[in-house]
Design a protein around this motif. Structure first.
Motif, PDB file in Angstrom:
ATOM      1  N   TRP A  89       0.789  -1.222   0.000  1.00  0.00           N
ATOM      2  CA  TRP A  89       0.000   0.000   0.000  1.00  0.00           C
ATOM      3  C   TRP A  89       0.825   1.279   0.000  1.00  0.00           C
ATOM      4  O   TRP A  89       0.343   2.324  -0.434  1.00  0.00           O
ATOM      5  CB  TRP A  89      -0.908   0.009   1.238  1.00  0.00           C
ATOM      6  CG  TRP A  89      -0.133  -0.083   2.528  1.00  0.00           C
ATOM      7  CD1 TRP A  89       0.480  -1.189   3.045  1.00  0.00           C
ATOM      8  CD2 TRP A  89       0.131   0.982   3.444  1.00  0.00           C
ATOM      9  NE1 TRP A  89       1.101  -0.896   4.227  1.00  0.00           N
ATOM     10  CE2 TRP A  89       0.909   0.429   4.506  1.00  0.00           C
ATOM     11  CE3 TRP A  89      -0.199   2.330   3.484  1.00  0.00           C
ATOM     12  CZ2 TRP A  89       1.351   1.204   5.578  1.00  0.00           C
ATOM     13  CZ3 TRP A  89       0.226   3.100   4.555  1.00  0.00           C
ATOM     14  CH2 TRP A  89       0.999   2.538   5.590  1.00  0.00           C
ATOM     15  N   ARG A  90       2.047   1.229   0.455  1.00  0.00           N
ATOM     16  CA  ARG A  90       2.815   2.471   0.585  1.00  0.00           C
ATOM     17  C   ARG A  90       3.090   3.145  -0.751  1.00  0.00           C
ATOM     18  O   ARG A  90       3.296   4.363  -0.800  1.00  0.00           O
ATOM     19  CB  ARG A  90       4.121   2.195   1.326  1.00  0.00           C
ATOM     20  CG  ARG A  90       3.941   2.121   2.841  1.00  0.00           C
ATOM     21  CD  ARG A  90       5.261   2.199   3.586  1.00  0.00           C
ATOM     22  NE  ARG A  90       5.058   2.403   5.005  1.00  0.00           N
ATOM     23  CZ  ARG A  90       4.806   1.427   5.874  1.00  0.00           C
ATOM     24  NH1 ARG A  90       4.741   0.176   5.437  1.00  0.00           N
ATOM     25  NH2 ARG A  90       4.626   1.704   7.154  1.00  0.00           N
ATOM     26  N   GLN A  91       3.083   2.391  -1.825  1.00  0.00           N
ATOM     27  CA  GLN A  91       3.318   2.998  -3.130  1.00  0.00           C
ATOM     28  C   GLN A  91       2.163   3.920  -3.537  1.00  0.00           C
ATOM     29  O   GLN A  91       2.290   4.705  -4.482  1.00  0.00           O
ATOM     30  CB  GLN A  91       3.513   1.915  -4.200  1.00  0.00           C
ATOM     31  CG  GLN A  91       2.255   1.175  -4.630  1.00  0.00           C
ATOM     32  CD  GLN A  91       1.838   0.069  -3.660  1.00  0.00           C
ATOM     33  OE1 GLN A  91       2.431  -0.082  -2.597  1.00  0.00           O
ATOM     34  NE2 GLN A  91       0.845  -0.699  -4.047  1.00  0.00           N
ATOM     35  N   LEU A  92       1.030   3.855  -2.796  1.00  0.00           N
ATOM     36  CA  LEU A  92      -0.121   4.703  -3.103  1.00  0.00           C
ATOM     37  C   LEU A  92      -0.128   5.985  -2.277  1.00  0.00           C
ATOM     38  O   LEU A  92      -1.001   6.840  -2.453  1.00  0.00           O
ATOM     39  CB  LEU A  92      -1.422   3.927  -2.850  1.00  0.00           C
ATOM     40  CG  LEU A  92      -1.629   2.682  -3.719  1.00  0.00           C
ATOM     41  CD1 LEU A  92      -2.880   1.937  -3.288  1.00  0.00           C
ATOM     42  CD2 LEU A  92      -1.712   3.063  -5.198  1.00  0.00           C
ATOM     43  N   LEU A  93       0.829   6.128  -1.374  1.00  0.00           N
ATOM     44  CA  LEU A  93       0.919   7.346  -0.571  1.00  0.00           C
ATOM     45  C   LEU A  93       1.581   8.465  -1.369  1.00  0.00           C
ATOM     46  O   LEU A  93       2.494   8.205  -2.156  1.00  0.00           O
ATOM     47  CB  LEU A  93       1.730   7.086   0.696  1.00  0.00           C
ATOM     48  CG  LEU A  93       1.128   6.123   1.725  1.00  0.00           C
ATOM     49  CD1 LEU A  93       2.134   5.838   2.830  1.00  0.00           C
ATOM     50  CD2 LEU A  93      -0.160   6.698   2.313  1.00  0.00           C
ATOM     51  N   GLY A  94       1.123   9.693  -1.162  1.00  0.00           N
ATOM     52  CA  GLY A  94       1.777  10.817  -1.823  1.00  0.00           C
ATOM     53  C   GLY A  94       0.851  11.810  -2.483  1.00  0.00           C
ATOM     54  O   GLY A  94       1.300  12.639  -3.284  1.00  0.00           O
ATOM     55  N   ASP A  95      -0.450  11.791  -2.155  1.00  0.00           N
ATOM     56  CA  ASP A  95      -1.355  12.786  -2.736  1.00  0.00           C
ATOM     57  C   ASP A  95      -0.908  14.201  -2.371  1.00  0.00           C
ATOM     58  O   ASP A  95      -0.515  14.482  -1.237  1.00  0.00           O
ATOM     59  CB  ASP A  95      -2.782  12.571  -2.236  1.00  0.00           C
ATOM     60  CG  ASP A  95      -3.496  11.436  -2.950  1.00  0.00           C
ATOM     61  OD1 ASP A  95      -2.866  10.779  -3.799  1.00  0.00           O
ATOM     62  OD2 ASP A  95      -4.686  11.192  -2.645  1.00  0.00           O
ATOM     63  N   PHE A  96      -1.028  15.090  -3.346  1.00  0.00           N
ATOM     64  CA  PHE A  96      -0.664  16.498  -3.167  1.00  0.00           C
ATOM     65  C   PHE A  96      -1.850  17.352  -3.567  1.00  0.00           C
ATOM     66  O   PHE A  96      -2.329  17.294  -4.702  1.00  0.00           O
ATOM     67  CB  PHE A  96       0.561  16.830  -4.032  1.00  0.00           C
ATOM     68  CG  PHE A  96       0.935  18.283  -4.041  1.00  0.00           C
ATOM     69  CD1 PHE A  96       1.493  18.881  -2.923  1.00  0.00           C
ATOM     70  CD2 PHE A  96       0.742  19.067  -5.175  1.00  0.00           C
ATOM     71  CE1 PHE A  96       1.857  20.230  -2.923  1.00  0.00           C
ATOM     72  CE2 PHE A  96       1.097  20.406  -5.196  1.00  0.00           C
ATOM     73  CZ  PHE A  96       1.653  20.990  -4.065  1.00  0.00           C
ATOM     74  N   ASN A  97      -2.360  18.123  -2.621  1.00  0.00           N
ATOM     75  CA  ASN A  97      -3.490  19.024  -2.861  1.00  0.00           C
ATOM     76  C   ASN A  97      -4.732  18.270  -3.343  1.00  0.00           C
ATOM     77  O   ASN A  97      -5.294  18.543  -4.413  1.00  0.00           O
ATOM     78  CB  ASN A  97      -3.112  20.116  -3.860  1.00  0.00           C
ATOM     79  CG  ASN A  97      -2.423  21.284  -3.194  1.00  0.00           C
ATOM     80  OD1 ASN A  97      -2.354  21.378  -1.970  1.00  0.00           O
ATOM     81  ND2 ASN A  97      -1.870  22.186  -3.998  1.00  0.00           N
ATOM     82  N   SER A  98      -5.174  17.344  -2.521  1.00  0.00           N
ATOM     83  CA  SER A  98      -6.468  16.701  -2.755  1.00  0.00           C
ATOM     84  C   SER A  98      -7.569  17.754  -2.657  1.00  0.00           C
ATOM     85  O   SER A  98      -7.540  18.630  -1.778  1.00  0.00           O
ATOM     86  CB  SER A  98      -6.689  15.613  -1.712  1.00  0.00           C
ATOM     87  OG  SER A  98      -8.060  15.340  -1.522  1.00  0.00           O
ATOM     88  N   SER A 109      -0.793  12.736  -7.810  1.00  0.00           N
ATOM     89  CA  SER A 109      -1.000  11.557  -6.984  1.00  0.00           C
ATOM     90  C   SER A 109      -0.275  10.370  -7.602  1.00  0.00           C
ATOM     91  O   SER A 109      -0.223  10.238  -8.828  1.00  0.00           O
ATOM     92  CB  SER A 109      -2.496  11.238  -6.878  1.00  0.00           C
ATOM     93  OG  SER A 109      -2.711  10.005  -6.226  1.00  0.00           O
ATOM     94  N   PRO A 110       0.257   9.472  -6.752  1.00  0.00           N
ATOM     95  CA  PRO A 110       0.833   8.243  -7.291  1.00  0.00           C
ATOM     96  C   PRO A 110      -0.225   7.230  -7.702  1.00  0.00           C
ATOM     97  O   PRO A 110       0.085   6.230  -8.364  1.00  0.00           O
ATOM     98  CB  PRO A 110       1.663   7.711  -6.113  1.00  0.00           C
ATOM     99  CG  PRO A 110       0.997   8.251  -4.903  1.00  0.00           C
ATOM    100  CD  PRO A 110       0.462   9.600  -5.303  1.00  0.00           C
ATOM    101  N   SER A 111      -1.456   7.470  -7.316  1.00  0.00           N
ATOM    102  CA  SER A 111      -2.537   6.550  -7.668  1.00  0.00           C
ATOM    103  C   SER A 111      -2.851   6.641  -9.149  1.00  0.00           C
ATOM    104  O   SER A 111      -3.056   7.745  -9.682  1.00  0.00           O
ATOM    105  CB  SER A 111      -3.795   6.897  -6.868  1.00  0.00           C
ATOM    106  OG  SER A 111      -4.937   6.271  -7.417  1.00  0.00           O
TER     107      SER A 111
END
Length: 770
Positions: A486-495, A553-555
């Motif tokens: 799951w950690r590869q999905l962390l990193g959203d910027f300005n949701s 986002s990395p997503s």
């Protein structure tokens, strides 16, 4: 109100709810059809018991919930209570618990026909079961003013019945039962178990009135007589002498007591229904409008514990998600329609769990992030309880989440989201703007200030704007689906969720601090944050601008342009309230364009806005606010209800329970009147060819507003100013001058697109077009 009470005595109650609600029919208004405002059941409930929303007839008083289940020969009255929790911090295992149920067995009704009504104006359930010549009637209600459940039975032929009061067992509970001078009692307790935050006890006692039961709880029903069972329920959160109180109150029940309780019960509900009303000429949506209001009134009450995901309608210990307070919208959403519906009292329990968790929230912020303020996990309970710890062992963690790492974020589920605490500020601001109640503002201001402390520390000021790192649009966590990766999905910027809610917070801080004359030295900073908060991200799709949920986002999903959706709406419109046609008309057109694409994603009726899983209470009222075609919204709302709802008129969603109760009332209220952008608008999004009326909807500024639309013309607009606030209202009759009446006397003449005028506390105002 006198007219309302006269109506009750004149007409059959089950046919008169429209009058009870205070709806004043205009000439030519549609005839009131029998049964429009009750739920009818012609078959045995199939989803009772259940871990989610039951489908049986429901009654409640905002603390105790009654769900009717079972077959005619084996009836089960499941009794839930908002304050009976197993205060264990890990799910599953903790959360709201089931006190028990009342069993009534009537062997002669085996295979009988089933008919029941959920009569919403009187808040009672009336049932009739027939087999051959035998007919047994059952009426039950939960006293609106006491901790009492009443079950009345009658039969046209003699038959025997047996009753028993049962406490639920298991999950480490300690149970007891006994008999005190003919009054049977049971108790259930959670105590002396490791990690329990506090003990919970509940007692239930039952007395038979109208006959003397035989040994073993047998009773004979005879023609022309009535047997009444009165069940009293108390927890240790109600009273220190919870057990004795339940027993004593049951023992002292008499026919006169029941008569008095019923009178008080009906009076309470008459006042509840009299607080506001709408009439829209659509029997189907009106039915769900008032059913949702009924179910919310049965679910939440001032002075009682706040309801969890399923309210008090608990029929199993294993309630989904522990039936807790999920803070990333599920807990907040059920209340959203109550503010404009003028049911403020029923929102009074909302804040206490949030205030009770503040010390833990401060500790989380310091220990986990090294900053000030409050930082809340995704799920909490009452009295400072956390309900969302990761499993205590690595083995259990692996079994449930495909990862052995059960110490993520100190062992608590934050799920990559920082906004859980600030999300609830939306409800606090709704109530504040709706009432301008100084005592309420002082109560919640410390919470709001701690949210401001957190975000002042957490925000980064870069390149002339405030930005938000690592606060995620959706929950990010290990699970079986992602195989613990799951950690590869962390990193959203300005949701959009984060940016919107944080902007809402600081706008609110400026308003509430000014009202309370507090923290003057901090307002300059807050104003700077509001002015320099990052803009919402838009990108061009097929030649049109569209909303992007996350700036980066990395997503893989959020890297694309998704357009307006439920989670974005939370930040922008509801509860965020920072966007709309008045605030920014150009950006509002982007949102309208996105809503126009929702049809392209549908595969069948009811799928508009993608709300089968979650979001009906969010998406439908939000698109009304931004101005999407009201007829289309009503059509899609009707399709959605038909696609997924229950016989008790509870609109269901896969991911939540009582949150859906806000959907229809708030959608219709927003069509009738809006005020969230600082200006009151009358019929702002309504087909003017359709007659409609609303009475005593509550507007921001603490105004109660009434008006009607007949044959394309808006009648007068009446307002009561509760707080003496300045009023800004859009001219309901564009191009026409308006006469303002104050307390029935002619005052100013008004003209222009928007009127602004001062008011006095308690002043009655009326606008009349020349």
């Amino acid at each position: 109100m006198n007219a309302i009470l006269r109506t009750i005595t004149t007409f059959r109650i089950c046919l008169s709810i429209v009058m009870l609600l205070g709806l004043r029919q205009a000439a030519g208004a549609q005839e009131i059809y029998a049964g429009r405002y009750k739920a009818v059941f012609t078959s045995v409930p199939r989803k009772v018991p259940t871990s989610k929303t039951p489908d049986g007839p429901l009654a409640g008083n905002g603390d105790i919930g009654l769900t009717l289940g079972g077959n005619p020969d084996k009836l089960r009255f499941y009794l839930g209570k908002n304050d009976f929790w197993r205060a264990y911090p890990v799910y599953p295992g903790g959360g709201i618990a089931l006190p028990g149920w009342l069993e009534i067995d009537i062997p002669a009704l085996a295979g009988a026909g089933y008919y029941a009504e959920q009569i919403q104006d009187k808040a009672e359930i009336a049932a009739r079961f027939t087999k051959g010549n035998l007919a047994v009637s059952v009426k039950t209600w939960v006293s609106a003013t006491t901790n009492t459940v009443v079950v009345e039975l009658g039969a046209n032929e003699a038959c025997s019945m047996q009753f028993a009061l049962k406490a639920a067992e298991g999950n480490t509970s300690v149970n007891a039962e006994g008999n005190d001078a003919g009054t049977h009692w049971v108790t259930r307790s959670f105590e002396n178990t490791p990690l329990l935050a506090w003990p919970s006890h509940v007692a239930m006692a039952v007395k038979v009135i109208g006959t003397k039961p035989e040994s073993g709880g047998s009773v004979t029903l005879t023609p022309n007589s009535k047997v009444t069972l009165a069940v009293t329920i108390y927890s240790n959160h109600d009273a220190k002498n919870w057990k004795q109180k339940a027993i004593t109150e049951a023992k002292t029940m008499t026919p006169a007591t029941i008569t008095r309780l019923q009178k008080d019960h009906q009076g309470w509900w008459a006042k509840y229904w009299g607080r506001s009303s709408v009439q829209i000429g659509d029997p189907f949506l009106e039915k769900y409008y008032y059913a949702s209001q009924y179910l919310f009134g049965a679910t939440s009450r001032a002075g009682k514990f706040a309801p969890g995901i399923w309210g008090p309608f608990i029929t199993k210990d294993s309630a989904a998600w522990g039936g807790d307070y999920h803070l990333n919208y599920n807990y907040q959403a059920p209340y959203w329609a109550a503010y404009s519906s003028n049911h403020i009292d029923e929102t009074d329990n909302f804040d206490k769990p949030l205030l009770d968790y503040m010390e833990s929230g401060k500790r989380h912020a310091k220990e986990l992030l090294g900053i000030n303020g409050i930082y809340y996990p995704v799920g909490i309970g009452p009295m400072g309880l956390v309900t969302t710890r990761w499993p205590l062992t690595a083995d259990e963690m692996e079994k449930r989440y495909a990862s052995r790492e059960n110490t993520i974020d100190g062992g608590l589920k934050f799920l990559g989201q920082k906004i859980n605490a600030v999300f609830s500020v939306g409800n606090m601001l709704m109530r504040f703007y709706s009432t301008y109640d100084a005592a309420y503002a002082r109560r919640v201001y410390p919470y709001m200030r701690e949210c401001a402390n957190f975000w002042e520390d957490y925000l980064k000021f870069e390149n002339g704007r405030y930005v938000i790192y690592m606060d995620h649009y959706n929950e990010v966590m290990p699970n079986l689906k992602n195989k613990g990766q799951w950690r590869q999905l962390l990193g959203d910027f300005n949701s959009t969720l984060s940016v919107g809610l944080v902007k809402m917070l600081f706008k609110g801080m400026i308003d509430v601090s000014g009202f309370l004359n507090a923290d003057q030295d901090r307002r300059e900073k807050w104003e700077h944050i509001v002015k320099h908060m990052s803009q919402f991200t838009v990108r061009e799709v097929d030649g049109k601008l569209s909303l992007k949920g996350v700036e980066t986002s990395p997503s893989p999903i959020h890297s694309g342009v998704e357009g307006l959706a439920r989670v974005s709406i939370h930040g922008l419109v509801l509860p965020g309230g920072v966007c709309g046609p008045v605030t920014d008309s150009a950006f509002n057109q982007v949102l309208l364009s996105d809503v126009g694409r929702w049809k392209d994603k549908m595969k069948g009726p009811g799928e508009w806005a993608n709300t089968l899983g979650n979001g009906i209470e969010t998406c439908f009222p939000a698109v009304v606010r931004v101005g999407y075609d009201s007829d289309e919204v009503m059509k899609q709302l009707t399709d959605r209800i038909n696609r997924q709802s229950l016989p008790n008129l509870w609109i269901t969603a896969e991911g939540g329970g009582i949150e859906t109760l806000a959907a229809v009332p708030l959608t219709i209220n927003e069509m009738m009147m809006q005020s969230y952008e600082g200006v009151i608008r009358i019929f702002p999004n309504w087909n003017r060819r359709k007659n409609a009326r609303f009475d005593h909807l509550r507007a921001y500024g603490a105004f109660l507003v009434s008006s009607g639309l007949q044959e394309g013309k808006i009648g007068s607009v009446k307002m009561l100013s509760e707080a003496g606030r300045p009023c800004r209202i859009e001219n309901p009759w564009p191009g026409h001058s308006v006469q303002l009446l104050r307390n029935g006397k002619k005052a100013e003449h008004l003209s222009g697109k928007v009127f602004s005028f001062e008011t006095s506390r308690g002043e009655r105002l009326e606008l009349i077009s020349h």
